[in-house]
Design a protein around this motif. Structure first.
Motif, short mmCIF file in Angstrom:
data_model
loop_
_atom_site.label_atom_id
_atom_site.label_comp_id
_atom_site.label_asym_id
_atom_site.label_seq_id
_atom_site.Cartn_x
_atom_site.Cartn_y
_atom_site.Cartn_z
N THR A 1 1.70 10.74 7.92
CA THR A 1 0.44 10.28 7.71
C THR A 1 -0.30 9.34 8.65
OG1 THR A 1 0.96 10.00 5.19
CG2 THR A 1 -0.90 8.71 5.85
N LYS A 2 -1.63 9.39 8.79
CA LYS A 2 -2.20 8.69 9.75
C LYS A 2 -3.04 7.78 9.18
CE LYS A 2 -1.05 10.89 13.61
NZ LYS A 2 -0.08 11.90 13.11
N GLU A 3 -3.34 6.58 9.50
CA GLU A 3 -4.11 5.49 9.02
C GLU A 3 -5.05 4.94 9.69
OE1 GLU A 3 -1.74 2.57 7.04
OE2 GLU A 3 -1.15 1.57 9.23
N THR B 1 2.37 5.75 -2.82
CA THR B 1 2.75 7.04 -1.97
C THR B 1 3.77 7.28 -1.89
OG1 THR B 1 0.75 6.32 -0.57
CG2 THR B 1 2.16 7.99 0.36
N GLU C 1 -7.68 6.09 14.46
CA GLU C 1 -6.43 6.36 13.53
C GLU C 1 -5.12 6.13 14.53
OE1 GLU C 1 -7.45 10.02 10.63
OE2 GLU C 1 -6.62 10.61 12.57
N ILE D 1 1.87 5.81 11.47
CA ILE D 1 2.57 4.64 10.36
C ILE D 1 3.86 4.25 11.09
CG2 ILE D 1 3.82 4.55 8.13
CD1 ILE D 1 0.93 4.66 7.93
N THR E 1 0.83 -1.09 0.02
CA THR E 1 -0.07 -0.09 -0.13
C THR E 1 0.83 1.20 -0.03
OG1 THR E 1 0.01 -0.16 2.51
CG2 THR E 1 -1.91 -1.04 1.14
N ASP E 2 2.07 1.32 0.54
CA ASP E 2 3.05 2.34 0.47
C ASP E 2 3.75 2.58 -0.93
OD1 ASP E 2 2.47 2.58 2.91
OD2 ASP E 2 4.12 1.50 3.77
#
Length: 227
Positions: free
Chosen positions: A202-204, A165, A211, A214, A161-162
């Protein structure tokens, strides 16, 4: 986050600069797989840089076509699986149908135009535990020895997923600003730094709906070699 395998490799990377009036051709090699479903999203993000981007994807990314493409394109971006081997020359990029392009294949190729290589695959800047530890001969270092002046690699397995980005952040930095097109590869190290900072901040959403930050192992993964 910028290193060099040897002083002579850095000297070579800083010499023989070819000036361009437009961004150099960029070849993107993509090999989607079940465990890396975001590869195509990453490719589309890189393709969006402009008409100077060419893509070899899936069945079109054969070993022969990739090697030929490396000889014609100053910039290259790999979005695929990487294979780490105890024999450094057997470390490889996994292409069409599990076909592999090894470090030895790259060394044998003639790459007179090489400038920038972004190795967005797993383990491309990592030594195998059984390799000779006092020599730096992983895929990223090998690409620099083969002529690429600036190389970005990964120190361990890249979280799928990174990929989009990190690639977006790096190329955004490389392409912005008033810089001679032929010199943009020198902004790669700064691009790695920007990518790390942006992913770090970034927050996920976690599985509990809260939240979270990372993990550091994800945002420090990229490393730069060369000029």
């Amino acid at each position: 986050s910028s290193y060099t395998p040897t002083l002579s490799a850095l000297i070579r990377a800083r010499s023989g600069v070819v000036h361009h009036s437009a961004p150099p051709l960029l070849l993107v090699i993509g090999q989607p797989a079940k465990d890396i479903p975001r590869v195509e999203e990453e490719i589309e993000k890189v393709r969006g840089l402009g008409k100077f981007v060419n893509v070899l994807l899936g069945e079109g990314a054969s070993r022969e076509r990739v090697i030929s493409g490396l000889e014609q394109h100053p910039w290259v971006h790999f979005a695929c699986h990487g294979h780490l081997d105890a024999q450094p020359f057997n470390s490889a990029f996994v292409l069409r149908g599990e076909e592999r392009m090894t470090l030895l294949d790259v060394i044998k190729a003639k790459l007179p135009k090489a400038q920038l290589a972004f190795l967005s695959a797993c383990h491309t800047a990592e030594q195998h535990p059984k390799a000779v530890l006092d020599e730096v001969l992983h895929l990223a270092a090998g690409m620099q020895f083969c002529g690429f002046k600036s190389v970005i690699g990964t120190m361990w397995a890249l979280v799928d997923t990174d990929g989009p980005t990190l690639a977006g952040s790096v190329y955004s930095h490389i392409m912005e600003g008033d810089v001679e097109p032929g010199m943009r590869y020198k902004r790669a190290a700064g691009g790695v730094r920007r990518a790390a900072i942006e992913l770090r901040d970034t927050k996920e959403m976690g599985p509990d709906g809260v939240e979270k930050e990372i993990n550091a192992q994800r945002w420090v993964i990229l490393v730069h070699f060369g000029a």
